[in-house]
Design a protein around this motif. Structure first.
Motif, mmCIF file in Angstrom:
data_model
loop_
_atom_site.group_PDB
_atom_site.id
_atom_site.type_symbol
_atom_site.label_atom_id
_atom_site.label_comp_id
_atom_site.label_asym_id
_atom_site.label_seq_id
_atom_site.Cartn_x
_atom_site.Cartn_y
_atom_site.Cartn_z
ATOM 1 N N LEU A 179 0.053 -3.186 -5.504
ATOM 2 C CA LEU A 179 1.199 -2.313 -5.786
ATOM 3 C C LEU A 179 0.934 -0.894 -5.279
ATOM 4 C CD1 LEU A 179 2.739 -3.011 -9.318
ATOM 5 C CD2 LEU A 179 3.867 -3.048 -7.095
ATOM 6 N N ALA A 180 -0.270 -0.398 -5.522
ATOM 7 C CA ALA A 180 -0.619 0.927 -5.021
ATOM 8 C C ALA A 180 -0.526 0.953 -3.501
ATOM 9 C CB ALA A 180 -2.029 1.302 -5.476
ATOM 10 N N ASN A 181 -0.925 -0.145 -2.869
ATOM 11 C CA ASN A 181 -0.854 -0.263 -1.412
ATOM 12 C C ASN A 181 0.583 -0.100 -0.923
ATOM 13 O OD1 ASN A 181 -0.664 -1.691 1.259
ATOM 14 N ND2 ASN A 181 -2.846 -2.003 0.901
ATOM 15 N N MET A 182 1.504 -0.773 -1.593
ATOM 16 C CA MET A 182 2.909 -0.732 -1.155
ATOM 17 C C MET A 182 3.524 0.653 -1.327
ATOM 18 S SD MET A 182 4.547 -4.437 -2.209
ATOM 19 C CE MET A 182 3.751 -4.622 -3.796
ATOM 20 N N TYR A 183 3.230 1.316 -2.429
ATOM 21 C CA TYR A 183 3.836 2.630 -2.654
ATOM 22 C C TYR A 183 3.181 3.707 -1.790
ATOM 23 C CZ TYR A 183 6.784 0.784 -6.297
ATOM 24 O OH TYR A 183 7.749 0.075 -6.974
ATOM 25 N N PHE A 184 1.897 3.565 -1.517
ATOM 26 C CA PHE A 184 1.249 4.479 -0.574
ATOM 27 C C PHE A 184 1.901 4.345 0.802
ATOM 28 C CE2 PHE A 184 -1.972 5.440 2.645
ATOM 29 C CZ PHE A 184 -2.438 6.675 2.222
#
Length: 787
Positions: free
Chosen positions: A545-550
């Protein structure tokens, strides 16, 4: 002629005041006005520089009396913004994605604006308010810019839909809305502060705009001046509209004619090398394509600069050799997986049975990665062509940074040359941030400095009397986007830490300088999404999830910033005032973002089972969100896949390769053979990216693309420059416009966009699932996905 007072484009003067930039054409020193393409017959030399292009192809003139501030402009602009924002988000969840192009919006806006101008009576106060004067070029430009800003699919809606489908549900409605708005506007704010570097100089050409501006000029100049060009435009527009029904619907083999596949229909090597009529079929080498939709799918070859075409062609040929070599040498077990695919595969796959990787086996309950499970299940595999794409994309990133510093240092250094002690001290003064006090008005000394600056675009020099938009306005947009983004990411438990968001923001500012300049000068832009996802994988391991929002705030912010700059240049070429441009772009972006979110909520709510399935339907597909989620998971275990010593270590080592690649060429150019142009002509960042271009998609059109590009940008530009000036960009625009109108109609009439497809009867020229008759094992590939 110069003007002594600032022009307020909110008024409508009773008489027309023409403003021409004198002495702009060095090749025509006695010429005191705009260059008329009709007058260049027989006297135009080869067009060598960006200034040659912008002063010969586009008239350098302005009519300050034309006002864009009308009810009619807002009606058309908002209407097309709603249309474009809704349609683009719907098409994102379709099996066949159709993009709402600027040319399509230009044609629609002209039709609507002209109709309103002719149908609404001008009598009385209401009539004069609704229809004060004939539909003009600046209204047209403003409406197109508003609609263009809205007609994108926000990457945040991808992340939000993935969160709903696979990660336990949406965040709050407010968080979803504001994260969409902030992620769309942050790139606008960053790019707006870079206008002096990435917009005003002549060298910042944004070649994709030239056909649009040519059409605007043809449609709005007096008919006596452009009668022939106007007639030719509509003849080609109608002709290509009619023709495209054959390769797109009735006779699709015309989109991919492969002599080699027709000669041997059972050769797998031929399919990989010469096939290209279907996604992931082959490289399409030496295919002939008669379908403009495919030829110009990612930009017309008629406007792409020759240097970009040449470097991309070198990379294209090298990419074929590299991909075939990697696959048939069985590097990374390449022959145990499909020749082309973007999925993750299990290690149990072999050359006859491709087993997709089951990501659910390595996920914890909180949707983070279970590293012990990864060790048990095994690290997933990628196809050799996809690894090649990742390697060359990463190398292209660092090559771009080095290339721009070596060859374009004077251009990009302006982005940090403002950093002086006095400037830094001014940042500590509260008055610096009183944006509401900034008027954008220039002193006469400032105006004269711009007029005398030879590096400034002639079209911008003509606009110095318009009030400029202060950089503080864009700074406010940028800062508000950061604040809103941080708050939303915290509230919605995105797993992206605050420091990661700040790093992403700083990265956005740096990258927009280099990649914005590259896009403006060459017309080429590197796809930074896999690079951003890889960086996020190392910074936030085990957190998809952090990957997608970054990625949403970096890659999407960069894309939005480049789009803003491209459209700002379009406004500049059409002499739309900066304040009108700022207003229309911000309004369009907000409308588009809100409608993207609303449509995403509706589609995911009603079509969730189809979006999560591998097959989808002929109306709805979750392929895009599935791929985004798959990549986020893959990059979340990046250390196990891509670190030095891991299976795909060259993906990481490529950063060093790209850093070193431009250096030999620069040394040869600077110190060994300074008089040989070849060393400065070669652009390693473009070559490297195209070495991995052929990893996906329909590739049958590439040969035709380069043939047409060489004809327009080499033969016409060098040997028939008067034809090039008069017809090259106009013909490109007509081909784009007619094709895109046809595709839009066909999508809803026969391709299933309305809910029911109407396939054309099968015959020799329409061979479903095997248009070019290559030996493509479609059924085996489809079945493997279902296992």
């Amino acid at each position: 002629m110069a003007h002594n007072s600032a022009i307020d484009d909110k008024t409508w003067p009773p008489e027309k005041v023409a403003a021409d930039l004198n002495g702009i054409d060095e090749k025509h020193p006695d010429h005191q006005g705009p260059v008329d393409p009709e007058s260049l017959e027989g006297e135009t030399g080869p067009l060598e520089t960006a200034e040659d292009i912008v002063t010969h192809v586009i008239a350098v003139d302005d009519d300050p009396s034309l006002s864009p501030w009308t009810f009619r402009m807002f009606f058309v602009g908002v209407g097309l913004s709603v249309f474009g924002g809704v349609l683009q988000e719907i098409m994102y969840f379709k099996p066949q994605v159709v993009y709402v192009s600027v040319m399509f919006l230009t044609v629609l806006a002209q039709a609507l604006g002209t109709a309103l101008s002719q149908l609404i009576p001008r009598k009385g106060a209401i009539g004069r308010f609704l229809n004060p004067f004939p539909w003009n070029r600046k209204e047209h430009t403003a409406a197109v810019l508003m609609a263009s800003a809205a007609s994108v699919s926000a990457l945040s809606t991808e992340a939000l839909s993935v969160q709903e489908l696979w990660y336990g549900g949406y965040p709050s409605t407010a968080a979803g809305v504001f994260i969409t708005l902030s992620s769309q506007l942050i790139g606008y704010g960053a790019a707006g502060m870079m206008r002096s570097v990435l917009l005003y100089p002549t060298k910042m050409l944004y070649p994709a705009n030239l056909p649009i501006t040519t059409v605007m000029e043809t449609l709005h100049k007096p008919k006596a001046e452009t009668a022939k060009r106007f007639k030719v435009f509509w003849i080609i527009f109608v002709a290509i509209f009619c023709w495209e029904w054959f390769p797109e619907y009735m006779f699709p083999i015309l989109s991919a004619v492969s002599i080699f596949c027709l000669a041997d229909q059972n050769n797998a090597v031929f399919t990989n090398l010469f096939g290209g009529s279907q996604g992931n079929e082959g490289m399409g080498f030496l295919n002939i394509c008669f379908d403009w939709n495919y030829i110009a799918g990612f930009g017309s070859p008629l406007w792409m600069p020759l240097q970009t075409l040449t470097n991309s062609f070198i990379g294209y040929l090298g990419g074929i050799i590299l991909s075939m070599g990697l696959y048939y040498s069985n590097i990374w077990r390449g022959m145990d997986f499909p020749f082309m695919s973007q999925l993750l595969y299990d290690g149990s796959s072999n050359s006859t049975n491709y087993v997709p990787y089951n990501e659910t086996l390595i996920m914890n309950a909180d949707f983070t990665i279970n590293t012990d499970a990864v060790d048990t299940v095994g690290v997933p595999y990628l196809t050799a062509t996809y690894v090649n794409y990742l390697v060359t994309t990463n190398a292209s990133l660092t090559a771009t940074l080095v290339h721009m510093l070596l060859w374009n240092y004077d251009d990009v250094s302006k982005a940090w040359s403002w950093i002086t002690l006095d400037k830094l001290k001014s940042l500590l003064k509260p008055s610096t941030y009183c944006f509401w006090k900034s008027t954008g008005a220039r002193t006469e000394a400032e105006k004269e400095a711009i007029r005398q600056d030879p590096t400034i675009d002639p079209h911008y020099r003509l606009m110095v009397d318009y009030h400029e938009v202060p950089s503080s306005w864009y700074f406010v947009v940028f800062v508000l986007s950061i604040i809103v983004g941080l708050v939303c990411l915290y509230v919605m438990k995105s797993t992206l830490p605050w420091w990661g968001f700040i790093i992403g923001t700083l990265l956005l500012i740096v990258l927009i300088i280099f990649f914005g300049a590259q896009s403006a000068i060459t017309g080429f832009t590197v796809n930074m999404q896999p690079v951003m996802q890889m960086l996020a994988g190392y910074m936030f391991p085990g957190k998809p999830l952090a990957n997608m929002y970054f990625t949403t705030y970096t890659y999407n912010g960069l894309s939005q910033g480049i789009l803003l700059l491209r459209d700002l240049k379009l406004a500049q070429q059409n002499k739309l005032s900066p304040r009108a441009t700022f207003t229309t772009q911000m309004v369009g972006c907000v409308i588009g973002a809100l409608l993207n979110y609303v449509m995403m909520i509706s589609i995911v709510k009603n079509q969730a089972p189809l979006l999560k399935s591998a097959e989808g339907s002929n109306v709805w597909s979750g392929a895009q969100v599935q791929q985004f989620n798959t990549l986020a998971i893959a990059w979340a275990i990046a250390p196990k896949m891509f670190s030095i010593g891991a299976r795909y270590q060259w993906v990481t080592a490529a950063y060093l390769v790209g850093f070193l690649a431009p250096l030999p060429f620069y040394i040869m150019h600077k110190f060994v053979f300074p008089r040989q142009r070849i060393w400065s002509y070669l652009n390693t960042s473009i070559i490297l990216w195209y070495l991995g271009e052929l990893f996906v998609g329909l590739n049958a059109s590439i040969t035709s693309y380069y043939i047409l590009g060489a004809f327009g940008q080499f033969y016409l530009r060098r040997y028939r420059p008067q034809w090039f000036v008069k017809w090259n960009y106009l013909v490109s625009a007509a081909l784009d416009g007619g094709t895109q109108v046809m595709i839009f109609i066909a999508t809803f009439a026969v391709f299933g966009g309305s809910g029911k497809a109407v396939p054309f009867p099968e015959w020799a020229g329409n061979h479903p699932n095997n248009l070019d008759y290559c030996n493509f094992a479609v059924q085996m590939y489809d079945d493997s996905r279902k296992q």
